[in-house]
Scaffold this motif. Structure first.
Motif, PDB file in Angstrom:
ATOM      1  N   LEU A 115      59.097 -69.119 -25.497  1.00 29.60           N
ATOM      2  CA  LEU A 115      60.203 -69.027 -26.449  1.00 29.60           C
ATOM      3  C   LEU A 115      61.245 -68.010 -25.976  1.00 29.60           C
ATOM      4  O   LEU A 115      62.455 -68.263 -26.062  1.00 29.60           O
ATOM      5  N   VAL A 116      60.788 -66.875 -25.469  1.00 25.94           N
ATOM      6  CA  VAL A 116      61.720 -65.865 -24.955  1.00 25.94           C
ATOM      7  C   VAL A 116      62.463 -66.405 -23.736  1.00 25.94           C
ATOM      8  O   VAL A 116      63.661 -66.169 -23.570  1.00 25.94           O
ATOM      9  N   GLU A 138      63.248 -69.528 -23.169  1.00 27.83           N
ATOM     10  CA  GLU A 138      64.260 -70.470 -23.641  1.00 27.83           C
ATOM     11  C   GLU A 138      65.474 -69.726 -24.200  1.00 27.83           C
ATOM     12  O   GLU A 138      66.618 -70.169 -24.026  1.00 27.83           O
ATOM     13  N   LEU A 139      65.241 -68.605 -24.876  1.00 30.08           N
ATOM     14  CA  LEU A 139      66.362 -67.780 -25.345  1.00 30.08           C
ATOM     15  C   LEU A 139      67.176 -67.260 -24.167  1.00 30.08           C
ATOM     16  O   LEU A 139      68.409 -67.202 -24.220  1.00 30.08           O
ATOM     17  N   TYR A 140      66.479 -66.881 -23.083  1.00 33.22           N
ATOM     18  CA  TYR A 140      67.156 -66.392 -21.878  1.00 33.22           C
ATOM     19  C   TYR A 140      68.020 -67.491 -21.264  1.00 33.22           C
ATOM     20  O   TYR A 140      69.174 -67.249 -20.891  1.00 33.22           O
ATOM     21  N   TYR A 168      69.307 -70.024 -22.824  1.00 29.70           N
ATOM     22  CA  TYR A 168      70.420 -70.266 -23.749  1.00 29.70           C
ATOM     23  C   TYR A 168      71.461 -69.161 -23.641  1.00 29.70           C
ATOM     24  O   TYR A 168      72.679 -69.432 -23.670  1.00 29.70           O
ATOM     25  N   ALA A 169      71.001 -67.925 -23.501  1.00 26.69           N
ATOM     26  CA  ALA A 169      71.928 -66.799 -23.390  1.00 26.69           C
ATOM     27  C   ALA A 169      72.761 -66.888 -22.113  1.00 26.69           C
ATOM     28  O   ALA A 169      73.935 -66.479 -22.087  1.00 26.69           O
ATOM     29  N   PHE A 185      74.988 -62.274 -28.366  1.00 26.49           N
ATOM     30  CA  PHE A 185      73.708 -62.963 -28.211  1.00 26.49           C
ATOM     31  C   PHE A 185      73.042 -62.563 -26.901  1.00 26.49           C
ATOM     32  O   PHE A 185      71.817 -62.398 -26.845  1.00 26.49           O
ATOM     33  N   ARG A 186      73.826 -62.401 -25.835  1.00 25.90           N
ATOM     34  CA  ARG A 186      73.267 -61.978 -24.553  1.00 25.90           C
ATOM     35  C   ARG A 186      72.656 -60.586 -24.662  1.00 25.90           C
ATOM     36  O   ARG A 186      71.573 -60.325 -24.128  1.00 25.90           O
ATOM     37  N   THR A 211      69.435 -60.777 -26.667  1.00 25.90           N
ATOM     38  CA  THR A 211      68.377 -61.354 -25.832  1.00 25.90           C
ATOM     39  C   THR A 211      67.875 -60.336 -24.815  1.00 25.90           C
ATOM     40  O   THR A 211      66.667 -60.222 -24.579  1.00 25.90           O
TER      41      THR A 211
END
Length: 278
Positions: free
Chosen positions: A231-232, A234-236, A238-239, A247-248, A251
């Motif tokens: 999950l982390v 995927e956030l990376y 996306y960021a 958001f960056r 993250t």
């Protein structure tokens, strides 16, 4: 009519800073993870390798219950291969993520990559067989969760291979990173457990004798079934794509927090589990 869009120097500087902080956070995480994984790999080679060379196979059961069963040479062979190849994964995995290795030694990177995905499939398949034929410590939720992890590993490995063969290297990088995260589920579990023990000064939220309890159930679910590391990641991803500096930065802060927690767990696992058994 044409419209010209200009970006102010201050906004460009902010974007550059946010991107740089995100990159630094990911790099620091990789460095800490690499150190921890290589310590774990050394532990596997020295602990299990030494026991094997000395013929002391019963020592396998000190950590992996039911890993050695007297008289069952087929099952013992599967377990031995599983353990040996696990060392290949934790030592070779970080090397695959290092840009210096990819750029300077591309042939080595390709052959190590082939070895890594093949090993991942073999190890996860053997692990799945071990869980459901020999049993394991923990409850049914833990067994189901780690079985789901094996399915993730096999699926991501095949997708990484397919994208590489199609020469879609951007997709290959994404699937390879996802594979790296789920392959290291057992490592994340051990690090998370030892970090919890270190912070609490002992077992809290579970029974160390039966290896069951709410904490271990939650740890198994969020390590194997619904991997927090994935999950982390995927956030990376996306960021990196989303043009949102806030958001960056959020993250990056989350990755730094995960790195600190991981470092505590690595220290606890090294001092409390790995070094004493080498």
């Amino acid at each position: 009519m044409t419209t010209t869009t200009t970006i102010s120097p201050s906004k460009e500087a902010t974007t550059s800073t946010a991107t740089r902080i995100l990159t630094i956070a990911a790099t620091v995480w990789l460095v800490v993870a690499t150190v921890g994984q290589w310590i774990f790999g050394l532990y596997i080679l020295l602990s299990y390798g030494k026991a094997t060379l000395m013929g002391d196979f019963e020592r396998w059961n000190q950590v992996l219950s039911h890993s050695y069963v007297e008289g069952d040479w087929k099952g013992n062979t599967v377990v031995g291969i599983h353990i040996l190849l696990a060392a290949v994964l934790v030592i070779g995995g970080p090397l695959q993520l290092m840009p210096f290795i990819r750029q300077t030694f591309p042939r080595f990177h390709r052959w190590l990559g082939r070895t890594y995905v093949t090993t991942a499939i073999v190890v996860s398949s053997a692990g799945l067989l071990m869980v459901w034929t020999r049993g394991s410590i923990g409850d049914l939720t833990q067994q189901i969760s780690i079985s789901l992890q094996a399915i993730y590993i096999i699926s991501f490995a095949l997708l990484a291979i397919r994208s590489a063969r199609a020469r879609r290297f951007d997709q290959h990088r994404v699937w390879a990173l996802r594979l790296f995260m789920v392959v290291n589920g057992v490592w994340f579990f051990r690090v998370g457990l030892m970090g919890w023990l270190l912070i609490n000064g002992g077992p809290v939220g579970f029974d160390p004798e039966t290896f069951t309890g709410p904490f271990l159930t939650a740890l198994a679910v969020f390590t194997y079934a619904i991997p927090a590391s994935l999950l982390v990641l995927e956030l990376y991803f996306y960021a990196q794509k989303k043009p949102d500096n806030v958001f960056r930065l959020i993250t990056a802060a989350l990755i730094f927090l995960c790195t600190v927690i991981m470092a505590i767990g690595i220290f606890g696992a090294t001092m409390g589990m790995w070094l004493p058994r080498i």
